[in-house]
Design a protein around this motif. Structure first.
Motif, mmCIF file in Angstrom:
data_model
loop_
_atom_site.group_PDB
_atom_site.id
_atom_site.type_symbol
_atom_site.label_atom_id
_atom_site.label_comp_id
_atom_site.label_asym_id
_atom_site.label_seq_id
_atom_site.Cartn_x
_atom_site.Cartn_y
_atom_site.Cartn_z
ATOM 1 N N HIS A 181 50.930 42.773 52.036
ATOM 2 C CA HIS A 181 50.792 41.726 53.046
ATOM 3 C C HIS A 181 49.793 42.072 54.148
ATOM 4 C CE1 HIS A 181 53.776 38.928 51.526
ATOM 5 N NE2 HIS A 181 54.529 39.975 51.212
ATOM 6 N N GLY A 182 48.999 43.122 53.944
ATOM 7 C CA GLY A 182 47.871 43.363 54.833
ATOM 8 C C GLY A 182 48.095 44.304 55.986
ATOM 9 N N LEU A 183 49.233 45.005 56.036
ATOM 10 C CA LEU A 183 49.432 45.995 57.091
ATOM 11 C C LEU A 183 48.546 47.210 56.814
ATOM 12 C CD1 LEU A 183 51.495 46.093 59.558
ATOM 13 C CD2 LEU A 183 52.661 47.869 58.216
ATOM 14 N N PRO A 184 47.916 47.806 57.828
ATOM 15 C CA PRO A 184 47.103 49.002 57.587
ATOM 16 C C PRO A 184 47.947 50.152 57.031
ATOM 17 C CG PRO A 184 46.583 48.059 59.731
ATOM 18 C CD PRO A 184 47.802 47.344 59.232
ATOM 19 N N THR A 185 47.551 50.667 55.883
ATOM 20 C CA THR A 185 48.231 51.806 55.262
ATOM 21 C C THR A 185 47.178 52.724 54.659
ATOM 22 O OG1 THR A 185 48.436 51.015 52.973
ATOM 23 C CG2 THR A 185 50.089 50.211 54.565
ATOM 24 N N GLN A 186 47.635 53.869 54.155
ATOM 25 C CA GLN A 186 46.733 54.790 53.471
ATOM 26 C C GLN A 186 46.672 54.513 51.971
ATOM 27 O OE1 GLN A 186 48.520 58.921 52.924
ATOM 28 N NE2 GLN A 186 49.726 58.143 54.626
ATOM 29 N N LEU A 187 47.195 53.370 51.536
ATOM 30 C CA LEU A 187 47.159 52.993 50.128
ATOM 31 C C LEU A 187 45.910 52.180 49.816
ATOM 32 C CD1 LEU A 187 50.885 51.875 49.693
ATOM 33 C CD2 LEU A 187 49.877 54.086 49.077
ATOM 34 N N LEU A 188 45.509 52.209 48.550
ATOM 35 C CA LEU A 188 44.387 51.398 48.070
ATOM 36 C C LEU A 188 44.813 50.652 46.805
ATOM 37 C CD1 LEU A 188 41.344 53.812 48.502
ATOM 38 C CD2 LEU A 188 41.579 51.567 49.567
ATOM 39 N N ASP A 189 44.353 49.425 46.682
ATOM 40 C CA ASP A 189 44.682 48.591 45.521
ATOM 41 C C ASP A 189 43.756 48.891 44.349
ATOM 42 O OD1 ASP A 189 46.790 46.740 46.584
ATOM 43 O OD2 ASP A 189 45.215 46.260 48.014
ATOM 44 N N TRP A 190 44.359 49.100 43.177
ATOM 45 C CA TRP A 190 43.641 49.254 41.920
ATOM 46 C C TRP A 190 44.282 48.326 40.890
ATOM 47 C CZ3 TRP A 190 39.693 53.071 40.900
ATOM 48 C CH2 TRP A 190 39.358 53.839 42.034
ATOM 49 N N THR A 191 43.789 48.337 39.682
ATOM 50 C CA THR A 191 44.349 47.494 38.641
ATOM 51 C C THR A 191 44.232 48.174 37.290
ATOM 52 O OG1 THR A 191 44.177 45.353 37.497
ATOM 53 C CG2 THR A 191 42.151 46.253 38.421
ATOM 54 N N TYR A 192 45.189 47.863 36.416
ATOM 55 C CA TYR A 192 45.072 48.297 35.029
ATOM 56 C C TYR A 192 44.000 47.502 34.292
ATOM 57 C CZ TYR A 192 49.569 50.895 34.922
ATOM 58 O OH TYR A 192 50.590 51.783 35.113
ATOM 59 N N SER A 193 43.695 46.313 34.777
ATOM 60 C CA SER A 193 42.854 45.373 34.036
ATOM 61 C C SER A 193 41.371 45.527 34.356
ATOM 62 C CB SER A 193 43.274 43.936 34.349
ATOM 63 O OG SER A 193 42.346 43.014 33.835
ATOM 64 N N PRO A 194 40.543 45.878 33.375
ATOM 65 C CA PRO A 194 39.101 45.932 33.619
ATOM 66 C C PRO A 194 38.522 44.559 33.948
ATOM 67 C CG PRO A 194 39.560 46.221 31.285
ATOM 68 C CD PRO A 194 40.882 46.272 31.984
ATOM 69 N N MET A 195 39.143 43.490 33.416
ATOM 70 C CA MET A 195 38.642 42.144 33.687
ATOM 71 C C MET A 195 38.951 41.709 35.121
ATOM 72 S SD MET A 195 37.040 40.960 30.977
ATOM 73 C CE MET A 195 36.349 42.616 31.039
ATOM 74 N N VAL A 196 40.105 42.090 35.621
ATOM 75 C CA VAL A 196 40.427 41.778 37.016
ATOM 76 C C VAL A 196 39.467 42.516 37.944
ATOM 77 C CG1 VAL A 196 42.159 42.077 38.833
ATOM 78 C CG2 VAL A 196 42.841 41.223 36.593
ATOM 79 N N ALA A 197 39.191 43.780 37.647
ATOM 80 C CA ALA A 197 38.236 44.527 38.463
ATOM 81 C C ALA A 197 36.853 43.886 38.409
ATOM 82 C CB ALA A 197 38.168 45.977 37.980
ATOM 83 N N THR A 198 36.462 43.394 37.232
ATOM 84 C CA THR A 198 35.170 42.721 37.098
ATOM 85 C C THR A 198 35.129 41.457 37.953
ATOM 86 O OG1 THR A 198 34.932 43.557 34.836
ATOM 87 C CG2 THR A 198 33.528 41.724 35.466
ATOM 88 N N ASP A 253 35.956 33.116 33.944
ATOM 89 C CA ASP A 253 36.690 31.862 34.152
ATOM 90 C C ASP A 253 37.107 31.263 32.810
ATOM 91 O OD1 ASP A 253 37.720 29.727 35.770
ATOM 92 O OD2 ASP A 253 35.988 28.529 35.194
ATOM 93 N N ARG A 254 36.217 31.338 31.831
ATOM 94 C CA ARG A 254 36.549 30.827 30.508
ATOM 95 C C ARG A 254 37.679 31.627 29.860
ATOM 96 N NH1 ARG A 254 35.573 26.076 28.671
ATOM 97 N NH2 ARG A 254 35.164 26.804 26.556
ATOM 98 N N ALA A 255 37.820 32.880 30.281
ATOM 99 C CA ALA A 255 38.904 33.736 29.780
ATOM 100 C C ALA A 255 40.150 33.640 30.663
ATOM 101 C CB ALA A 255 38.424 35.181 29.703
ATOM 102 N N ASN A 256 40.150 32.675 31.585
ATOM 103 C CA ASN A 256 41.281 32.423 32.480
ATOM 104 C C ASN A 256 41.496 33.545 33.497
ATOM 105 O OD1 ASN A 256 43.124 30.426 33.229
ATOM 106 N ND2 ASN A 256 44.824 31.447 32.190
ATOM 107 N N ILE A 257 40.427 34.224 33.872
ATOM 108 C CA ILE A 257 40.453 35.212 34.953
ATOM 109 C C ILE A 257 39.702 34.585 36.117
ATOM 110 C CG2 ILE A 257 39.870 37.551 35.673
ATOM 111 C CD1 ILE A 257 41.857 37.535 33.428
#
Length: 299
Positions: A97-114, A267-271
């Motif tokens: 929810h956007g509170l400052p923390t020492q965490l960083l967001d990553w993803t298992y999905s290469p398509m989401v990262a793209t 977008d065509r792949a629903n991402i």
């Protein structure tokens, strides 16, 4: 002996992008395509892996503010959330929810990262960062590696993270707290404060990854993973350290001139915004991009 440099490759076309994203994903042990990679997309390759806490604290040096922020977040959020099951549950919720923390967001999905790497300005290169979390976890404290081995997994969840933290504290020199730790009488924040003291004394920086609890559909749709970053110097961006570990870190550059093409194919792949942000805001963002006017090239 000169240190090996991190691999940086450009995805000049869609086929090359797929090859780079799924490289080394074949697992001979199980005869399946399963990798231990996590991904993060930056719309501008000049961005650094600086946490929201690092940006928030800045030059003030007040790194204890994270604990104060989390205490008050927990206090004032009671009307919106149930009692957190653990500190890691609360930590994940605050990050989400956007509170400052020492965490960083990553993803298992290469398509989401793209998707995230192809956002922003269309005249600057984007970038996808790739980390082999199983290899990175070889550098975490022994107690945490033992927890993973006992669970026969290479990735933490909030329960395994809490188990590792409790064991780490019990094995520490904080013997006056051991009885309370075993009895479970320390509150979430006392545990976290002791944990941070222990990590401050760790001889080398490290990063570890864990799956957040399924707080909402957005985390599930984005295949979210969180990274805890524990540098010796709290001002150091994670990528500066990752650059010293080319054995489990690499970069994929998304050329500016390919951003729109790659976005359209995603977008065509629903991402897209509608699926990754499943609410009215995401729907509005998706429609805005889908119908965004373009200027035809003269070539």
């Amino acid at each position: 002996m000169a240190q090996e440099s991190v691999t940086v490759e450009r995805a000049e076309d869609w086929k090359t992008l797929q090859r780079l994203l799924y490289r080394d994903s074949w697992n001979e042990d199980i005869n399946r395509y399963r990798s231990s990679n996590v991904f993060r997309g930056h719309s501008n390759r000049k961005y650094t892996l600086t946490t929201s806490l690092q940006r928030f604290v800045g030059d003030s040096g007040q790194w204890d503010l994270e604990l104060r922020l989390l205490r008050n977040f927990n206090k004032y959020a009671q009307q919106y959330i149930d009692e957190p099951e653990s500190f890691y549950h609360l930590w994940s919720l605050a990050q989400h929810h956007g509170l400052p923390t020492q965490l960083l967001d990553w993803t298992y999905s290469p398509m989401v990262a793209t998707f995230f790497a192809t956002g922003g300005a269309r005249d600057v290169d984007g970038e996808i960062l790739v980390v082999d979390y199983a290899a990175a976890h070889q550098l975490i404290p022994d107690v945490y590696r033992t927890v993973l081995e006992q669970a026969d997994t290479e990735m933490f969840d909030v329960d395994l993270a809490e188990s590792g933290t409790n064991q780490l504290l019990q094995e520490s020199r904080e013997s006056e707290h051991n009885d309370r730790i075993r009895a479970g009488s320390l509150d979430l924040f006392e545990l976290f404060e002791l944990y941070m003291e222990m990590t401050d004394n760790h001889s080398e920086p490290y990063v570890w990854f864990f799956e957040p609890p399924p707080i909402d559909q957005r985390i599930a749709n984005q295949s979210g993973v969180l990274a805890g970053w524990f540098p010796i110097d709290p001002r150091q961006p994670m990528d500066e350290w990752l650059e010293t570990h080319p054995e489990f870190f690499r970069r994929i550059v998304i050329p500016a001139e390919r951003k729109q093409e790659f976005r359209d194919k995603l977008d065509r792949a629903n991402i897209n915004d509608r699926t990754l942000f499943p609410d009215l805001d995401g729907l509005a963002m998706w429609l805005t991009e889908y119908y965004s006017p373009t200027v035809k090239s003269n070539s």
